[in-house]
Design an enzyme around this catalytic site. Structure first.
Site, PDB file in Angstrom:
ATOM      1  N   ARG A 158      24.411  25.240 -40.057  1.00  0.00           N
ATOM      2  CA  ARG A 158      25.030  26.857 -40.227  1.00  0.00           C
ATOM      3  C   ARG A 158      23.290  27.346 -39.746  1.00  0.00           C
ATOM      4  NH1 ARG A 158      24.576  24.083 -45.627  1.00  0.00           N
ATOM      5  NH2 ARG A 158      26.528  24.628 -46.862  1.00  0.00           N
ATOM      6  N   LYS A 182      21.037  24.057 -47.370  1.00  0.00           N
ATOM      7  CA  LYS A 182      21.572  24.866 -49.193  1.00  0.00           C
ATOM      8  C   LYS A 182      20.677  24.082 -50.219  1.00  0.00           C
ATOM      9  CE  LYS A 182      24.752  28.014 -48.135  1.00  0.00           C
ATOM     10  NZ  LYS A 182      26.163  29.204 -48.434  1.00  0.00           N
ATOM     11  N   HIS A 252      28.950  31.341 -36.820  1.00  0.00           N
ATOM     12  CA  HIS A 252      29.554  30.336 -38.069  1.00  0.00           C
ATOM     13  C   HIS A 252      31.146  30.307 -37.498  1.00  0.00           C
ATOM     14  CE1 HIS A 252      28.825  29.666 -41.979  1.00  0.00           C
ATOM     15  NE2 HIS A 252      29.716  30.041 -42.514  1.00  0.00           N
ATOM     16  N   ARG A 255      30.569  26.793 -36.068  1.00  0.00           N
ATOM     17  CA  ARG A 255      30.922  25.767 -36.851  1.00  0.00           C
ATOM     18  C   ARG A 255      32.302  25.744 -38.223  1.00  0.00           C
ATOM     19  NH1 ARG A 255      27.446  23.929 -42.005  1.00  0.00           N
ATOM     20  NH2 ARG A 255      28.390  24.317 -44.014  1.00  0.00           N
ATOM     21  N   HIS A 278      29.022  20.560 -47.112  1.00  0.00           N
ATOM     22  CA  HIS A 278      29.089  21.688 -48.346  1.00  0.00           C
ATOM     23  C   HIS A 278      28.884  20.796 -50.041  1.00  0.00           C
ATOM     24  CE1 HIS A 278      32.647  23.601 -46.352  1.00  0.00           C
ATOM     25  NE2 HIS A 278      31.510  24.118 -46.305  1.00  0.00           N
ATOM     26  N   TYR A 287      39.897  23.028 -43.857  1.00  0.00           N
ATOM     27  CA  TYR A 287      39.842  23.024 -42.850  1.00  0.00           C
ATOM     28  C   TYR A 287      41.184  21.991 -42.467  1.00  0.00           C
ATOM     29  CZ  TYR A 287      35.981  24.903 -41.951  1.00  0.00           C
ATOM     30  OH  TYR A 287      34.234  25.671 -42.102  1.00  0.00           O
TER      31      TYR A 287
END
Length: 306
Positions: A158, A182, A252, A255, A278, A287
């Protein structure tokens, strides 16, 4: 004695910032959503409930707030409404954990349906051109721009992870990078020899070309300062403009391209999930759309009734 709403909100925000270690941007979004909700309840022209204790909030109040947002001059999208609803759910989950409330009013509030947006990505031929492109910027700026593109596309990290990538996170012997994602969750991403050599060259050049550069963070400006998000966004936008007609040209997109190309070439879904950082497999499943698209194309060309 009841705890004031402002105190509860401030304690929740501190919990997100210092215990959950959410980014400043995410914390501000939570703070703004809660401020907006309680301001709505107190507004005599809108909620008309007055200043209300969180323990007295009912499902009908939340639904009234969402309806008001939907009917605003600029209506909130279903995605925005879901985010705000998620903020309230997190807040009440925290209050339940603290024992401030015994139940949550969100149980009987149905989230608006959101149509899934397919990820925007560049195709593999465009990505090859992108990595070979050396026309944008000269000297240190060009050197930095090329490494930015290579890192984003070859690791899928990211934007926030890129600007916070430290020199100490580079494992030359293991040919990998440690990424802080994150919630400060760590993950390891393998990198190829070409990218590793580019990183090593960048670090070496940084030491000799720039006076007193930042030695903690990998990527720096020509003044030796740590990169900032807008700098990276501008570089990526300029690079993508050279190889694609996509209207969206953000970091992004690279990504998304990283993940899509992995899936199209047979990568395991769980492996892609780990590489992207994730929290759940559901976020990665978007995806698979391109793989299904390819299968349809193959079927159309190869099957007699295609």
């Amino acid at each position: 004695m009841p705890i004031p709403t402002d105190t509860l909100v401030n304690e929740f925000i501190a919990y997100l910032r210092f215990e959950k270690r959410y980014s400043d941007h995410t914390v501000r979004a939570y703070e703004d959503d809660l401020a907006q909700f309680f301001a709505f309840l107190a507004d005599p022209q809108k909620g008309a409930y007055g200043r209300i204790d969180p323990r007295e909030v009912a499902a009908v109040m939340v639904r009234t707030w969402l309806a008001d947002l939907r009917s605003a001059p600029v209506p909130a999208s279903p995605r925005t409404l879901n985010r705000k609803l998620s903020t309230l759910k997190s807040f009440y989950k925290y209050l339940l954990k603290r024992g401030v409330v015994t139940s949550t009013p969100l149980v009987n509030v149905v989230a608006p349906r959101v149509n899934k947006r397919l990820p925007v990505f560049v195709d593999e031929k465009q990505s090859e051109r992108l990595l070979k492109d050396t026309e944008i910027g000269e000297g240190w700026k060009g050197f930095t721009a090329n490494l930015i593109i290579a890192l984003l596309y070859q690791t899928g990290m990211r934007l926030s992870e890129l600007v916070n990538l430290k020199e100490s996170h580079i494992n030359g012997y293991g040919s990998s990078l440690k990424i802080l994602g994150k919630g400060n969750k760590e993950r390891i991403i393998p990198i190829g020899p070409d990218l590793l050599n580019s990183i090593r060259d960048y670090v070496s050049e940084k030491r000799t070309t720039i006076a007193s550069p930042d030695r903690e963070y990998l990527l720096v400006t020509d003044k030796g300062k740590k990169l900032y998000p807008k700098y990276v966004y501008r570089i990526v936008n300029e690079h993508l403009k050279e190889v694609t007609t996509l209207s969206k040209r953000s970091p992004h997109v690279l990504r998304h391209s990283f993940a899509t190309h992995l899936m199209n070439n047979g990568a395991d879904l769980n492996a892609v999930k780990e590489l992207l950082g994730h929290a759940s497999l559901a976020a990665t499943q978007v995806y698979t759309h391109t793989t299904i698209g390819q299968l349809k194309e193959i079927h159309k060309k190869a099957h007699p009734k295609g």
